[in-house]
Design a protein around this motif. Sequence first.
Motif: not given
Length: 272
Positions: A132-144
């Motif tokens: 299974r896949y995970v979507l990883i972003t910065r903790s402060k990211n609110s755009d994704i």
Amino acid sequence: MKVKVIINKLLLLVSIVLIGGVLTACSSNSSSKKASGYQSELKQPKQLTIGLEGTYPPYSYRKDGKLTGFEVELGRAVAKKLGVKANFVPTKWDSLVAGLGSGKYDVVLNNITQTPERRKQYLFSKPYVYSRYVLITRSKNSDIKTVADIKGKKFAEATGSDNELVAKSFGATIVPQEQFQTSLDLVKQGRAQGTINAESALLTYAKDNSIKGLKYRLLKDSEQKPAKISGLFNKKSPKLKDKFNKVLEQLRKDGTLQRLSKKYFSKDITTK
């Protein structure tokens, strides 16, 4: 009397020659049988040559200088069942699959996902992992927040990898790199807005490394179906692929696949 002796000797000599010919023929047929089937498709006799990266835990990586990981142990287990030696050939991702086409190894075990394009050129074994896949972003990211938000965003992915294909399918602009850690670093630094990768890879990485500054979300099956991870074979090796499948089924039935999965992924991800 002498003539009779000579004739007997000649007959004996002819018999020996004929018997020798028959034995040679039998030996030749025996040798032919040994070289037939999947063994005739091996790059080297009595050896299963396996291509992998060796830099992607928990699938294949080095610990204390020694090659280990789920696919490394799987390769050794398959080779043992085949009665041959496992020979691993670490290769960079961007030339790994091409190396199979050029006959560099017998099979690639490297978190390879089945895709329509690859099926046109290569053969796949039955899946041994459903990743299974995970979507990883910065903790402060609110755009994704959802996969719909990925479109037009910069995503750090290994060129030609399955993760890149998934990110592209959601409209991401790819920032090419080679290793998973580099992808995470690019996201932390803000040089990429996110990355898509295997859940198992992230959890394994997080055991020994800090992911502070990052957040991740497991993609639902409705967003992206789990990847079917399989062995990749040259189209010239159909018998070897079939034999691999039979051995794989044996390893599934005797519990080897489940044991290795729990050892490296902390849970069984070898079934749907």
